[in-house]
Design a protein around this motif. Structure first.
Motif, PDB file in Angstrom:
ATOM      1  N   PRO A   1       3.151  -8.338  -1.013  1.00 19.52           N
ATOM      2  CA  PRO A   1       2.945  -7.966   0.396  1.00 19.52           C
ATOM      3  C   PRO A   1       1.605  -8.446   0.933  1.00 19.52           C
ATOM      4  CG  PRO A   1       2.511  -6.081  -0.992  1.00 19.52           C
ATOM      5  CD  PRO A   1       2.978  -7.183  -1.916  1.00 19.52           C
TER       6      PRO A   1
ATOM      7  N   HIS B   1      -1.216  -9.312   3.378  1.00 17.96           N
ATOM      8  CA  HIS B   1      -1.634  -8.772   4.680  1.00 17.96           C
ATOM      9  C   HIS B   1      -1.644  -9.898   5.716  1.00 17.96           C
ATOM     10  CE1 HIS B   1      -3.797  -6.045   7.395  1.00 17.96           C
ATOM     11  NE2 HIS B   1      -4.497  -7.101   7.759  1.00 17.96           N
TER      12      HIS B   1
ATOM     13  N   GLU C   1       1.023  -6.905 -13.342  1.00 21.35           N
ATOM     14  CA  GLU C   1       0.347  -5.778 -12.697  1.00 21.35           C
ATOM     15  C   GLU C   1      -0.716  -5.128 -13.573  1.00 21.35           C
ATOM     16  OE1 GLU C   1       3.249  -3.879 -15.355  1.00 21.35           O
ATOM     17  OE2 GLU C   1       3.322  -5.642 -14.057  1.00 21.35           O
TER      18      GLU C   1
ATOM     19  N   ARG D   1      -4.475  -5.495  -0.728  1.00 24.33           N
ATOM     20  CA  ARG D   1      -3.489  -6.567  -0.733  1.00 24.33           C
ATOM     21  C   ARG D   1      -4.197  -7.883  -0.444  1.00 24.33           C
ATOM     22  NH1 ARG D   1       1.746  -4.080   2.391  1.00 24.33           N
ATOM     23  NH2 ARG D   1       1.468  -1.904   1.762  1.00 24.33           N
TER      24      ARG D   1
ATOM     25  N   GLN E   1      -6.309  -8.571   2.992  1.00 23.68           N
ATOM     26  CA  GLN E   1      -6.580  -7.318   3.698  1.00 23.68           C
ATOM     27  C   GLN E   1      -8.081  -7.080   3.806  1.00 23.68           C
ATOM     28  OE1 GLN E   1      -4.716  -3.921   1.873  1.00 23.68           O
ATOM     29  NE2 GLN E   1      -5.507  -2.474   3.380  1.00 23.68           N
TER      30      GLN E   1
ATOM     31  N   GLU F   1      -3.943   2.136  -1.564  1.00 19.10           N
ATOM     32  CA  GLU F   1      -2.512   2.160  -1.846  1.00 19.10           C
ATOM     33  C   GLU F   1      -2.196   1.294  -3.068  1.00 19.10           C
ATOM     34  OE1 GLU F   1       1.726   0.790   0.205  1.00 19.10           O
ATOM     35  OE2 GLU F   1      -0.197   0.158   1.039  1.00 19.10           O
TER      36      GLU F   1
ATOM     37  N   TRP G   1      -0.115  -0.852  -4.106  1.00 22.05           N
ATOM     38  CA  TRP G   1       0.975  -1.670  -3.580  1.00 22.05           C
ATOM     39  C   TRP G   1       1.674  -2.490  -4.654  1.00 22.05           C
ATOM     40  CZ3 TRP G   1       0.118  -6.750  -4.665  1.00 22.05           C
ATOM     41  CH2 TRP G   1      -1.206  -7.119  -4.931  1.00 22.05           C
ATOM     42  N   TRP G   2       0.992  -2.792  -5.740  1.00 23.34           N
ATOM     43  CA  TRP G   2       1.549  -3.650  -6.781  1.00 23.34           C
ATOM     44  C   TRP G   2       2.656  -2.967  -7.581  1.00 23.34           C
ATOM     45  CZ3 TRP G   2      -3.238  -1.501  -6.504  1.00 23.34           C
ATOM     46  CH2 TRP G   2      -3.532  -0.487  -7.416  1.00 23.34           C
TER      47      TRP G   2
ATOM     48  N   GLY H   1      -4.066   2.115   3.586  1.00 25.35           N
ATOM     49  CA  GLY H   1      -3.626   0.745   3.321  1.00 25.35           C
ATOM     50  C   GLY H   1      -2.275   0.436   3.945  1.00 25.35           C
ATOM     51  N   THR H   2      -1.760   1.264   4.816  1.00 24.49           N
ATOM     52  CA  THR H   2      -0.422   1.043   5.354  1.00 24.49           C
ATOM     53  C   THR H   2      -0.395   0.021   6.472  1.00 24.49           C
ATOM     54  OG1 THR H   2      -0.767   2.907   6.845  1.00 24.49           O
ATOM     55  CG2 THR H   2       0.357   3.348   4.769  1.00 24.49           C
TER      56      THR H   2
ATOM     57  N   SER I   1       4.729  -5.528   4.968  1.00 27.77           N
ATOM     58  CA  SER I   1       5.626  -5.199   3.877  1.00 27.77           C
ATOM     59  C   SER I   1       6.217  -6.435   3.252  1.00 27.77           C
ATOM     60  CB  SER I   1       6.770  -4.308   4.386  1.00 27.77           C
ATOM     61  OG  SER I   1       7.499  -4.987   5.385  1.00 27.77           O
TER      62      SER I   1
END
Length: 419
Positions: free
Chosen positions: A80, A82, A326, A347, A350, A361, A363-364, A393-394, A398
Motif C-alpha cells: 500500500p 502512500h 515482513e 508506508r 508516507q 499502523e 500495514w505490512w 496512518g489511515t 489501500s
C-alpha cells in the motif's frame, strides 16, 4: 615487461558497461591511498568483517530456492504505497523536520528548510542489467520529476541498491550537490556529474551544503560494482546537522562499537535511519538484524530510548535475503517495545514529522505471505512508543499504482551480500 598496455586499458574501459561505473584513478586514487582507512591496497573496516558469504553455498542455495520459503520472501498482495503528491511535499514541515521513506534505503529528509535525498534508487531493478537482478516489489511512491528540487544527494556506498545509474543521471539535471564517500565520485563522473557539484569525504570529514553540515561516519560493510571488487571506494554512514535538527543514516553496516562513538561525537539525533533488512547468518558481519539495528539506535542516542525516533530502512522493496518479507518490520517493532524506544514504520512514500506523531499502523501484516495475527512477544509496548502520540496512518492508500508485490517476488535472482 610490467604495467598495463594503454590501448588495452582504453579498450577495457570502452567495453565496460556504463552501470559498472569507473575505478578511481589519478589524484582521486592518490587521495584514497593517503586515507587512514586504506591499508594494503584496500579500504578496511573499523572492526574486522567477513564480506564473502560464510558456510556452505550449496546449503544456502537449497534454502534460498525452497518453494515454501521463497514464497514468504515477497508480499502476498499489493504494497500500500502512500499516494505522495507535490502538494504533500510543497508545504514545509511545521516542526522543521520531515522524513519520507521512499522504499529500501531511499529517504527524503527535509531539515530546517533544506532537502536531503539519501541513497536514491528509482530503478526497477538493483542491477547493472535491465532484465536480471532483484526486481522492485512496489512502485516508487513519487516520480523524480515531481519530487521538487533537493539541496543534496547523499550516497552511502556504491552497491546497486544504493547507487543507481539512471537515478543519478536524472538527478544531474537538478541543481543538487552530490556528497559521497571517497572514490565513489569516479562513478558519478562517468555518469555526467560535474566535478564542481560533488564532494568526496573520508570518515569524520564534513562539508557544508545550503547551511547543513554533512559528515561521513564509519560503517562496517564493503563496496564494489564490477566483476572485480577492488575495494577502492569507501562506504559510510552519514550525519546531517542543521541549525535545529540532526539525523543519522546508517547506509549498510554490520553492528560494531562505533555507533556509540558516533553518537557521542555527533548526537543525539532527532531521527536515525537504520538498516534492519537483508540480513542472514551467511553474512552476519555486514548487515544488521532488527535487534542489532535497535541496539545501534540506542548506542547512537547515548543509551537513552526516549531520545529521538528510529526509522527502519533497507527492507520491503527488494528481495535480497532468505528471511520472510515482513520479518524486518515485525522484528523492529518487537525490539522497540522491549527497549521502550520510539519507532516509525511508515508506508512507502508516507511523509511524517517525528515531532508531530508517528505512523504506527502495522500495514505490512495484511499482505504478509503468512499473515501476522498477533503481536510478537515483547512487542506490546511498541504500539504507542514512549513519549510520542502516533497517528493512525489511515491516510495512506489501500493500493498502489503498478504491479503487485507477488509478481516482483517471482524474480529468480539469488541475492548476494553486497546490498
Amino acid at each position: 615487461m610490467t604495467g598495463s598496455h594503454p590501448t588495452r586499458s582504453r579498450l577495457t574501459a570502452a567495453l565496460r558497461p556504463a552501470a559498472f561505473g569507473a575505478d578511481p584513478a589519478g589524484e582521486r586514487m592518490e587521495r584514497i591511498r593517503r586515507s587512514p582507512n586504506f591499508a594494503n591496497g584496500v579500504f578496511v573496516n573499523p572492526v574486522g568483517a567477513r564480506t564473502a558469504p560464510s558456510g556452505s553455498m550449496l546449503k544456502f542455495a537449497s534454502t534460498y530456492f525452497r518453494k515454501a520459503e521463497r514464497v514468504r520472501r515477497a508480499p502476498a498482495g499489493t504494497v500500500p504505497v502512500h499516494p505522495t503528491t507535490v502538494a504533500d511535499l510543497a508545504t514545509p514541515p511545521a516542526s522543521g523536520l520531515r522524513l519520507t521513506w521512499m522504499g529500501h534505503s531511499s529517504v527524503l529528509a527535509e531539515i530546517d528548510g533544506r532537502r536531503v535525498l539519501f541513497d536514491p534508487v528509482w530503478g526497477q531493478r538493483c542491477s547493472p542489467f535491465s532484465m536480471v537482478g532483484p526486481k522492485r516489489l512496489h512502485p516508487v511512491p513519487v516520480a523524480l520529476r515531481e519530487l521538487a528540487p533537493v539541496d543534496a544527494v547523499v550516497i552511502s556506498h556504491d552497491h546497486y541498491d544504493h547507487l543507481d545509474m539512471p537515478t543519478i543521471r536524472a538527478l544531474v539535471r537538478s541543481h543538487a550537490m552530490f556528497v559521497v564517500p571517497l572514490g565513489v565520485g569516479a562513478h558519478l563522473e562517468r555518469w555526467g556529474v560535474p566535478a564542481d557539484r560533488m564532494t568526496e569525504l573520508d570518515w569524520h570529514e564534513s562539508t557544508e551544503v545550503a547551511g547543513l553540515t554533512l559528515t561521513a561516519t564509519p560503517a562496517r560493510h564493503f563496496c564494489g560494482r564490477g566483476l572485480r571488487n577492488t575495494q577502492h571506494t569507501l562506504w559510510a554512514s552519514w550525519v546531517v546537522a542543521g541549525p535545529e535538527h540532526r539525523v543519522y543514516h546508517s547506509g549498510d553496516t554490520g553492528y560494531f562499537p562505533g555507533f556509540a562513538e558516533i553518537g557521542a561525537a555527533y548526537g543525539p539525533f532527532d531521527a536515525t535511519m537504520v538498516q534492519i533488512g537483508a540480513y542472514s547468518d551467511y553474512w552476519p558481519d555486514i548487515h544488521m538484524t532488527p535487534e542489532e539495528g535497535m541496539r545501534a539506535h540506542l548506542d547512537l542516542q547515548g543509551g537513552d530510548p526516549a531520545k529521538g525516533i528510529m526509522l527502519p530502512i533497507h527492507w520491503g522493496t527488494f528481495n535480497l535475503a532468505p528471511h520472510p518479507w515482513e520479518e524486518p518490520a515485525e522484528g523492529t517493532v518487537s525490539a522497540a517495545g522491549e527497549a521502550g524506544a520510539n519507532v516509525a514504520v511508515p508506508r512507502p512514500g508516507q511523509p511524517f514529522e517525528p515531532g508531530q506523531g508517528l505512523p504506527l499502523e502495522p500495514w505490512w501484516r495484511a499482505i504478509a505471505a503468512r499473515p501476522v495475527t498477533k503481536t510478537p512477544a515483547g512487542a506490546e509496548g511498541a504500539a504507542e512508543p514512549t513519549g510520542l502520540t502516533g497517528t493512525s496512518g489511515t491516510t495512506g492508500s489501500s493500493g498502489a499504482t503498478g504491479g503487485s508485490g507477488a509478481a516482483g517476488g517471482a524474480d529468480p535472482a539469488m541475492p548476494i551480500p553486497q546490498s
